[in-house]
Write an enzyme that holds these catalytic residues in place. Structure first.
Site, PDB file in Angstrom:
ATOM      1  N   SER A 231     -38.950  15.458  56.864  1.00 20.90           N
ATOM      2  CA  SER A 231     -38.429  14.689  57.996  1.00 20.90           C
ATOM      3  C   SER A 231     -37.567  15.550  58.895  1.00 20.90           C
ATOM      4  O   SER A 231     -36.898  16.484  58.432  1.00 20.90           O
ATOM      5  CB  SER A 231     -37.598  13.513  57.473  1.00 20.90           C
ATOM      6  OG  SER A 231     -36.892  12.882  58.513  1.00 20.90           O
TER       7      SER A 231
ATOM      8  N   TYR B 142     -30.558  10.112  53.248  1.00 25.53           N
ATOM      9  CA  TYR B 142     -32.002  10.263  53.437  1.00 25.53           C
ATOM     10  C   TYR B 142     -32.354  11.690  53.851  1.00 25.53           C
ATOM     11  O   TYR B 142     -33.213  12.334  53.250  1.00 25.53           O
ATOM     12  CB  TYR B 142     -32.511   9.276  54.486  1.00 25.53           C
ATOM     13  CG  TYR B 142     -33.936   9.534  54.902  1.00 25.53           C
ATOM     14  CD1 TYR B 142     -34.983   9.258  54.034  1.00 25.53           C
ATOM     15  CD2 TYR B 142     -34.237  10.069  56.154  1.00 25.53           C
ATOM     16  CE1 TYR B 142     -36.296   9.510  54.398  1.00 25.53           C
ATOM     17  CE2 TYR B 142     -35.543  10.319  56.527  1.00 25.53           C
ATOM     18  CZ  TYR B 142     -36.571  10.040  55.646  1.00 25.53           C
ATOM     19  OH  TYR B 142     -37.867  10.299  56.007  1.00 25.53           O
TER      20      TYR B 142
ATOM     21  N   LYS C 198     -34.445  14.604  51.648  1.00 31.02           N
ATOM     22  CA  LYS C 198     -35.660  15.282  52.092  1.00 31.02           C
ATOM     23  C   LYS C 198     -35.503  16.804  52.006  1.00 31.02           C
ATOM     24  O   LYS C 198     -36.427  17.516  51.626  1.00 31.02           O
ATOM     25  CB  LYS C 198     -36.009  14.856  53.520  1.00 31.02           C
ATOM     26  CG  LYS C 198     -36.625  13.480  53.617  1.00 31.02           C
ATOM     27  CD  LYS C 198     -37.957  13.420  52.895  1.00 31.02           C
ATOM     28  CE  LYS C 198     -38.673  12.104  53.086  1.00 31.02           C
ATOM     29  NZ  LYS C 198     -39.996  12.071  52.429  1.00 31.02           N
TER      30      LYS C 198
END
Length: 324
Positions: free
Chosen positions: A117, A141, A145
């Site tokens: 991402s 998040y 990643k």
């Protein structure tokens, strides 16, 4: 021989799985259906309902279907919510990736394409993000990643896993009316839901230092993204050397204001968006170069903004009765 797609019942994962099938590649979908939808799974895909935290079930599936490579898309993908639920985010995205890598090692599977991402960059201070732009994730998040990339690279060094990670920004559009974006946080679904509900969409801030005052972002069509995954998988399986990471970027970006105008044109619903205050932490511009991916993965923007809106709207309208 087949490829396994984790999270293959989700919006992006289902498109990736379909792209593999359309290229004649036997495909296995693993999804726990926590956010994915069984209806999104291509009828020719072999479907295994399981969590990636269940390593034994993953090994069983890989051996049963003679899996040669994995496209890893499963995970908790809501950056904003991850701030409130960091433990869940790390369990799904970090522990889950460890479980998957262990299963691959146990089953003798040596190829992986990882869905990473742009969240790994945080708020970059450059006009055009490249793969070498410093990584400063600003949410659990984004951190998860980046850790996923590290885990995969470490496994490559230790056990010869052939791999690459694809970083992308805002994925929109649809490759088939059967699959639409169901995220409650993404711009296109938010605008479509507002229009279908008789509400006026809104823009968060119109006083940024951009041409029209609204934020500029990278938007890519989901079908283009899916094709890049297939090329990456084929090249890894052929023994070609790929870069450890690639940005799937547009190189120029689109403003939120331009998105709103395109949606008004594409839906035939005239509206003037409401202007709300800026959201804290929203940078004026985040756009990535896709030069490396163009060189190695045949990456290019085959769909323009009009195609993105039209295909997304057609898929959303097709799903409207069930989605309301």
């Amino acid at each position: 021989m087949s490829w396994l797609v984790t999270g293959g019942a989700g919006y992006i994962g289902a498109h990736v799985a379909r792209a593999f099938i359309e290229q004649g590649i036997d495909t296995v979908v693993v999804d726990d259906l926590s956010t994915g939808r069984k209806a999104f799974v291509h009828p020719e895909a072999r479907f295994v309902q399981a969590t990636i935290l269940d390593g034994e079930r993953l090994v069983e599936a890989m051996r049963q279907f003679d899996v040669t490579g994995v496209v890893h898309l499963a995970g908790f993908k809501y950056a904003g919510v991850s701030v409130e639920r960091p433990l869940l985010t790390y369990q799904q995205n970090v522990t889950g990736t460890v479980s998957l890598l262990g299963a691959m090692e146990g089953a003798g599977v040596h190829h992986m394409v990882f869905s990473s991402s742009a969240a790994v960059y945080g708020t970059p201070d450059v006009d055009l993000v490249t793969e070498d732009t410093p990584k400063h994730p600003e949410s659990p998040y984004g951190e998860s990643k980046l850790i996923g990339e590290w885990l995969i690279a470490d496994q490559g060094r230790a056990h010869g896993l052939a791999h690459t990670s694809l970083r992308y920004f805002n994925v929109v559009g649809s490759g088939t009316p059967d699959i639409h974006d169901v995220s409650p946080h993404n711009l296109f679904p938010l605008v479509f839901d507002a229009l279908l509900g008789g509400r006026t969409p809104r823009i968060n801030g119109d006083d940024y230092p951009t041409p029209d005052g609204t934020c500029v972002r990278d938007y890519i069509h989901v079908a283009d993204l899916a094709d890049a995954h297939v090329v990456a998988a084929r090249r890894l399986e052929a023994g070609d050397r790929l870069e450890p990471v690639y940005n799937l970027g547009s190189g120029d970006g689109v403003s939120v204001g331009e998105i709103m105008s395109a949606i008004a044109d594409g839906t035939g619903i005239a509206f003037t968006p409401e202007i709300a205050p800026r959201r804290a932490g929203d940078p004026a511009r985040i756009v990535a170069s896709g030069e490396l991916a163009a060189r190695d993965l045949d990456w290019r923007m085959r769909h323009g903004l009009g195609d993105m809106v039209a295909s997304a709207w057609a898929a959303r309208k097709a799903a409207a009765p069930a989605a309301e």
